[in-house]
Design a protein around this motif. Sequence first.
Motif, PDB file in Angstrom:
ATOM      1  N   GLN A   1      -1.833   2.902  66.873  1.00  0.00           N
ATOM      2  CA  GLN A   1      -0.645   2.134  67.780  1.00  0.00           C
ATOM      3  C   GLN A   1       0.729   2.557  67.000  1.00  0.00           C
ATOM      4  O   GLN A   1       0.573   3.192  65.842  1.00  0.00           O
ATOM      5  N   PHE A   2       1.733   2.874  67.579  1.00  0.00           N
ATOM      6  CA  PHE A   2       3.146   3.209  66.775  1.00  0.00           C
ATOM      7  C   PHE A   2       4.305   2.198  66.890  1.00  0.00           C
ATOM      8  O   PHE A   2       4.249   1.202  67.797  1.00  0.00           O
ATOM      9  N   ASN A   3       5.152   2.278  66.313  1.00  0.00           N
ATOM     10  CA  ASN A   3       6.487   1.347  66.449  1.00  0.00           C
ATOM     11  C   ASN A   3       7.552   2.543  66.474  1.00  0.00           C
ATOM     12  O   ASN A   3       7.496   3.622  66.364  1.00  0.00           O
ATOM     13  N   MET A   4       8.383   1.957  67.134  1.00  0.00           N
ATOM     14  CA  MET A   4       9.682   2.892  67.337  1.00  0.00           C
ATOM     15  C   MET A   4      10.781   2.531  65.941  1.00  0.00           C
ATOM     16  O   MET A   4      10.903   1.207  65.586  1.00  0.00           O
ATOM     17  N   LEU A   5      11.181   3.457  65.213  1.00  0.00           N
ATOM     18  CA  LEU A   5      11.860   3.230  64.146  1.00  0.00           C
ATOM     19  C   LEU A   5      13.218   3.691  64.292  1.00  0.00           C
ATOM     20  O   LEU A   5      13.438   5.123  64.473  1.00  0.00           O
ATOM     21  N   TRP A   6      13.971   2.919  64.082  1.00  0.00           N
ATOM     22  CA  TRP A   6      15.475   3.195  64.182  1.00  0.00           C
ATOM     23  C   TRP A   6      16.143   3.260  62.831  1.00  0.00           C
ATOM     24  O   TRP A   6      16.395   2.471  62.085  1.00  0.00           O
ATOM     25  N   ALA A   7      16.826   4.606  62.611  1.00  0.00           N
ATOM     26  CA  ALA A   7      17.456   4.959  61.509  1.00  0.00           C
ATOM     27  C   ALA A   7      18.981   4.739  62.084  1.00  0.00           C
ATOM     28  O   ALA A   7      19.505   5.521  62.857  1.00  0.00           O
ATOM     29  N   PHE A   8      19.720   3.652  61.242  1.00  0.00           N
ATOM     30  CA  PHE A   8      21.067   3.534  62.150  1.00  0.00           C
ATOM     31  C   PHE A   8      22.007   4.392  61.724  1.00  0.00           C
ATOM     32  O   PHE A   8      21.855   5.324  60.648  1.00  0.00           O
ATOM     33  N   GLY A   9      22.590   4.699  62.937  1.00  0.00           N
ATOM     34  CA  GLY A   9      23.600   6.109  62.807  1.00  0.00           C
ATOM     35  C   GLY A   9      22.980   7.366  63.211  1.00  0.00           C
ATOM     36  O   GLY A   9      23.476   8.315  63.408  1.00  0.00           O
ATOM     37  N   ALA A  10      21.673   7.262  63.373  1.00  0.00           N
ATOM     38  CA  ALA A  10      20.940   8.408  63.733  1.00  0.00           C
ATOM     39  C   ALA A  10      20.134   8.439  64.874  1.00  0.00           C
ATOM     40  O   ALA A  10      20.297   9.252  65.656  1.00  0.00           O
ATOM     41  N   GLY A  11      19.447   7.468  65.112  1.00  0.00           N
ATOM     42  CA  GLY A  11      18.593   7.375  66.472  1.00  0.00           C
ATOM     43  C   GLY A  11      17.197   6.834  66.080  1.00  0.00           C
ATOM     44  O   GLY A  11      16.951   6.325  65.063  1.00  0.00           O
ATOM     45  N   GLU A  12      16.343   6.967  66.986  1.00  0.00           N
ATOM     46  CA  GLU A  12      15.179   6.211  66.993  1.00  0.00           C
ATOM     47  C   GLU A  12      13.855   7.372  67.322  1.00  0.00           C
ATOM     48  O   GLU A  12      13.940   8.229  67.892  1.00  0.00           O
ATOM     49  N   ALA A  13      12.718   7.145  66.643  1.00  0.00           N
ATOM     50  CA  ALA A  13      11.851   7.891  66.800  1.00  0.00           C
ATOM     51  C   ALA A  13      10.432   7.042  66.728  1.00  0.00           C
ATOM     52  O   ALA A  13      10.356   6.131  65.948  1.00  0.00           O
TER      53      ALA A  13
END
Lengths: 279, 161
Positions: free
Chosen positions: A46-58
């Motif tokens: 399974q995966f999580n969405m990781l949000w780098a503030f100011g850059a976006g999500e992956a």
Amino acid sequence: MHTEAAERLVPTPYVVRDAWQETHNVVSLELAPEGDGVLEPCAPGQFNMLWAFGAGEAPISASSVGASGSAVLHTIRQAGNVTRALCAAAPGDVIGLRGPFGRGWPLERARGRDVIVMAGGIGLAPLRPVLEHLETFRDDFGRVTLLYGTRSPEDILFRGELENWRGRFDFDVQVTVDTAVRGWASNVGAVTELLPRAVFEPERSMALLCGPEIMMRFCIQALRGRGVPPEWIHLSMERNMKCAVGLCGHCQWGADFVCKDGPVFPLDRIEGRLSVRER
Amino acid sequence: MKIKSIDALLNEHPFFEGMRPEWLELISGCGRNVAYRPGETIASEGKPCNEFFAVRRGQVAIEIYSPGAGACTIQTLGDGAILGWSWILPPYVWMFDIRAIETTHAVHFDTTCLRDKCDESPEMGYEFMRRFAAVMSDRLRATRLQLLDVYGNSGRAHGSG
Ligand SMILES: Cc1cc2nc3c(=O)[nH]c(=O)nc-3n(C[C@H](O)[C@H](O)[C@H](O)COP(=O)(O)OP(=O)(O)OC[C@H]3O[C@@H](n4cnc5c(N)ncnc54)[C@H](O)[C@@H]3O)c2cc1C
Ligand code: FES
């Protein structure tokens, strides 16, 4: 909008507890909840969405089930803006997390069977939880084989774990690289070249594949050639994502949404679409 | 310790699997048992190639030397591999260096002898070449994958995961 799905669009703040370089362009992050909000643990695959503030999500898979308490471990390869920002995160930085999403590896179904894990490059990260599971519940499975291909000796991930697994008499671990200079005392060549030497019973095996799609297509041919039935070959698919909860349609692939029906699929379900290109 | 005959050794090698016993007997007349220590050179680039090897046990590196960069390993081969096909086509010279990484046991074939036998029995010769073509095709496929540099930085090469 469905409330539960909407809730899953809001990131939960996690703080970087530890960050370390795995290779020159791959970083692992240990993330712990910053406040009261805690995500469910990811099952292997399974995966999580990781949000780098100011850059976006992956979308990033869990790379271990061994993190302590409510911490999660992710291993990230620098590909573009978002992953570059994630790889630059330092202890104390805050990252937004959503998840866990998707269907992981069908480890329950694999019980009693030989297991062949074929990983390429960063594809070893989503498969490490599988190997951890196989280690913990070793008696529930037949032969265990890990075939791992990567670019060069410098790109090998999780060296410590690879050594441990290799040291076990009941894991067959083979690593190969695309190029090496003299002095590298292991295999050089495509990961598919390792398969003929692997010992398993094709009819009662399960193969789990994660890596570049091209590599997986070659692996499928090699596994089919050995007689592994398509319903026992599982792949983790790479498709771009946005919402990760089956709302936006960004990851639609034939009849499936990769974010919720995948990312792990049995080959018999997707075989006809493997060569279909992404929109 | 009982020493196995060459045709008994060939019987255990995947390349010769299922080959008619009378052919194996014929072919084995051109083979001899060889062993190499780690680091030992098995073949050298540019040298005449009138031979090939059926690796039984061990591991070898196919290398190419480039000035400045030193020896670069292109591929490694192990148990059950077939080594060398430069004897099939002109100019009949080894294109790469071959070096043992581990202690390597193999059957060495004299291909001048083998070619004569294939000429005597074209049916066997055809079967032999068919098997060689399969090995070459597998190797070519793997080399293409290797050349694609799928784990590299270009494009969507990182894979899921
Ligand atoms: C289910 C899933 C799990 C993943 N798990 C991991 C993981 O554990 N570790 C890890 O390092 N990466 C993982 N990825 C890949 C990661 O999500 C992408 O590398 C990332 O989204 C790229 O974003 P970016 O802004 O850094 O790069 P961008 O600037 O968006 O893209 C850079 C390059 O990466 C390609 N790319 C963009 N998105 C994806 C994608 N989703 N999959 C593949 N290629 C993409 C682009 O085509 C481009 O060539 C996973 C992807 C999916 C779908
Ligand atoms: S990412 Fe939105 S539907 Fe899958």
